[in-house]
Enzyme design. Structure first.
Site, PDB file in Angstrom:
ATOM      1  N   GLY A 125      -6.374  -6.272 -10.587  1.00 26.96           N
ATOM      2  CA  GLY A 125      -6.848  -5.113  -9.852  1.00 26.96           C
ATOM      3  C   GLY A 125      -7.516  -4.204 -10.651  1.00 26.96           C
ATOM      4  N   ARG A 126      -7.038  -3.136 -11.217  1.00 28.56           N
ATOM      5  CA  ARG A 126      -7.591  -2.305 -11.841  1.00 28.56           C
ATOM      6  C   ARG A 126      -8.530  -2.518 -12.920  1.00 28.56           C
ATOM      7  NH1 ARG A 126      -4.124   2.379 -13.853  1.00 28.56           N
ATOM      8  NH2 ARG A 126      -2.443   0.556 -14.305  1.00 28.56           N
ATOM      9  N   CYS A 177       0.703  -1.351  -0.074  1.00 26.07           N
ATOM     10  CA  CYS A 177       0.118  -0.058  -0.053  1.00 26.07           C
ATOM     11  C   CYS A 177       0.922   1.152  -0.075  1.00 26.07           C
ATOM     12  CB  CYS A 177      -1.030  -0.146   1.295  1.00 26.07           C
ATOM     13  SG  CYS A 177      -1.824   1.432   1.496  1.00 26.07           S
TER      14      CYS A 177
END
Length: 674
Positions: A541-542, A400
């Site tokens: 993910g995206r 992150c």
């Protein structure tokens, strides 16, 4: 073929309005956590609080602290104008009776309640229009259809689907009763009920710091004793070195080696290494089996060739994961949760671990900055959720990049703290028993200083000096500093995979699955990465946020020119899953609306592949101004958040006056004009 600026999606001439690309969505900003205020710093749902704080000018430090974290978003709950006691609404006798602080007048509540909603099918919606479809569609409650009963009772906005009216014998007021389908209810108890709930007593123990952590206490004691031994050894080394220096200065060339000290040094080193082995049994471990879990006995993760949905902040909630499962994803993971919040009994944080039975392989991702928080979080997860088969793995977030997490030493900050990370992973292995620990990391913190290879080679193996006992590794091919400004470095991902495989071969270690992550946007991207870069699979993910049907493409090894009608069916399905999870009362419907709009704030970026001159599409290509093949495709491609709300109204009814939506990306917000 049209000439486009670099990085622009090549749309066919017949659909092109202008080659000028649309504004680029800020994915870096979208990674930030959600806050409670709008982007302009004003409260978007309530008037000034009377204290004058909204008019107070912030200092330079305060403004800087609020930048880049999406702290300015506020989503107030929308409730019924006239509320009612939840137990009365569920058809249950309230034990507080007349002393209850909530309304018990059911007839008055029903009289003031808005009319029932409808959840029309896509075919009926497109053929008849929104209003006609709502009028002609029979009322179906998604919760009642799935579970055989609706726990929201009379508060449900689809009430007529599960209510029975009967007239009284003397011709008075008709009585109302809630319907229960016992057969559906029995089936739902097995196949539809969400798991990983923790009770109020457990939350109270966590809040009051009275929850028992025998494994953690024993392990932290080991670390403490090991630290003391290290200090003693270092002290002894300094003493010997000082004696040697004094003798050398006195002209005595003879160096006397103190046998007792040397023996003490060796014995302490052996003891230190033994104490850190993951197979050793904690002395105070009262809640674990008599024979401690060995690393070789942990559940093995056979994930080669499987599809993996990344843990996604905000959008990656349970309804969205169910949508991706319907498109074929194999492995799902909950949104990142903070270990400190889990340990404080936060209701919001514990809601992130909920699992639907359709999630075949499910994990929980946690972020923390030291063994003192990560190990007890793993222990409470194993005891409260692992015992009921609710967790298949626990993932540690070392990737992150947002400041809010990084500055606490969590997320990608752990990439520069391998000693702390290793101790945390070893302790988590002890605490989790047979549940594997997995790791998600970036290539490094700063550009040009990749550190993932060293960490990955240390992470594999049985624990202690031989490794940290990780069961799977996912590497995102970007540094923290890079964020999304450049493409992922897949060459470095291959270098890291090869280094881990070399160590496994040299030391005869069982191979663990290694996934790559970054820029996967098509079946071609997925299978090319597996073949060229030696990974076992790709975490998406995206790509899944923009086109959740990517998992169907990967499974069927094709590029799917999905129609606007099929896309709308996916949106309807997401709305239905949202109602099932968040609730069918007024509050639940508008929570569903909010998260539906969050999902649409990514999906509008999809450019239909039937409009492109060149395939496959690339995730970082900016869309030029284009027209779709029909009006619905134009609506689905709109960057205007008012259009996202319009799409939600097709399935969730009109947005109430109090509804406000502020997207994570830098696009216009929606506020009801009623």
């Amino acid at each position: 073929m049209s000439v486009f600026p670099d990085g622009t999606a090549p749309v066919k001439a017949e659909y092109l309005i202008s080659v000028d690309p649309l504004p680029v969505p800020d994915d870096d900003a979208a990674e930030g956590g959600q806050g409670s205020r709008s982007r302009n710093g004003r409260d978007t749902t309530e008037a000034n609080d009377g204290g004058g704080r909204n008019n107070k000018k912030r200092s330079k430090e305060e403004k800087k602290a609020r930048q880049g974290q999406n702290k300015n978003r506020r989503f107030a709950k929308v409730r019924d104008e006239q509320d009612i006691c939840f137990k009365v609404a569920a058809g249950i006798l309230c034990e507080f009776g007349a002393d209850c602080k909530y309304n018990h007048d059911l007839q008055a509540y029903l009289a003031a309640k808005p009319p029932d909603l409808r959840l029309p099918t896509v075919d009926r919606l497109l053929d008849a229009g929104v209003e006609d479809a709502a009028d002609s569609q029979p009322t179906l409650c998604p919760i009642f259809e799935e579970f055989g009963e609706c726990k929201y009772g009379f508060k449900c906005r689809y009430l007529s689907a599960h209510i029975q009216k009967s007239s009284s014998e003397n011709g008075g007021t008709e009585s109302l009763s809630l319907v229960v389908d016992e057969e559906k209810k029995a089936c739902a108890a097995i196949s539809a009920k969400e798991v990983n709930y923790i009770g109020g007593e457990t939350q109270k123990l966590l809040r009051t710091k009275k929850y028992p952590f025998p494994v953690t206490d024993a392990y932290l004691l080991e670390l403490q004793e090991a630290g003391k031994r290290e200090q003693e050894i270092e002290k002894e080394r300094k003493r010997v070195k000082e004696e040697e220096t004094e003798k050398a200065e006195a002209g005595d060339d003879t160096v006397v080696v103190a046998e007792p000290e040397q023996s003490l040094d060796s014995a302490a080193k052996v003891q230190e290494r033994t104490a850190m082995d993951v197979t050793s049994a904690p002395q105070a471990d009262l809640d674990t089996p008599d024979v401690p879990m060995r690393f070789s006995e942990k559940n093995r993760l056979d994930w080669k060739g499987k599809t993996y949905l990344a843990p996604l902040t905000t959008v990656g909630n349970l309804p969205f994961r169910r949508l991706c499962i319907s498109y074929g994803v194999d492995i799902t993971c909950g949104e990142m949760g903070l270990s400190t919040s889990f340990l404080s009994g936060s209701k919001e944080e514990w809601s992130l671990v909920r699992r639907h039975p359709s999630e075949r392989t499910f994990g929980v991702q946690i972020a923390g900055n030291k063994p003192n928080t990560l190990v007890p979080t793993a222990e409470v997860l194993a005891r409260e959720c692992g015992s009921q088969g609710g967790i298949d793995f626990v993932d540690v977030n070392c990737g992150c990049p947002i400041d809010l997490v990084f500055k606490t030493g969590s997320g990608s900050a752990l990439l520069d703290a391998p000693g702390k990370l290793g101790k945390a992973l070893i302790g988590m292995n002890k605490a989790l028993g047979s549940i594997p620990v997995t790791l998600k990391l970036r290539t490094g913190v700063k550009d040009g200083r990749n550190t993932a290879e060293k960490l990955m080679t240390r992470a594999v193996g049985g624990g202690g000096e031989s490794g940290w006992g990780v069961g799977c590794i996912t590497l995102h091919g970007r540094t923290r500093q890079q964020r999304y400004t450049k493409l992922a470095d897949w060459e470095y991902i291959r270098q890291c995979v090869d280094a881990v495989r070399a160590r496994e071969a040299d030391e005869d270690l069982p191979p663990i699955p290694i996934f790559g992550n970054g820029d996967c946007f098509s079946s071609h991207d997925y299978h090319s990465a597996v073949e060229r870069y030696h990974v076992d699979g790709v975490m998406v993910g995206r790509g899944a946020l923009i086109k959740p049907w990517i998992f169907t493409e990967i499974k069927e090894r094709r590029e799917w020119d999905i129609s606007s009608r099929e896309r709308l069916e996916g949106i309807r399905r997401l709305a239905e899953f949202g109602l099932s999870h968040f609730g069918s009362d007024t509050s639940g419907i508008n929570t569903t609306r909010r998260y539906l709009c969050e999902a649409l704030s990514f999906q509008y970026r999809y450019v239909p592949i039937g409009l492109l001159e060149v395939l496959p599409a690339k995730i970082n290509d900016r869309a030029p101004r284009f027209r779709g093949r029909d009006e619905l495709e134009n609506l689905l491609a709109s960057p205007n958040s008012a259009d996202w709300v319009k799409l939600s109204e097709m399935f969730l009814g009109p947005a109430p006056e109090a509804f406000v939506f502020v997207p994570k990306h830098k696009s216009n917000a929606y506020e009801s004009q009623g």
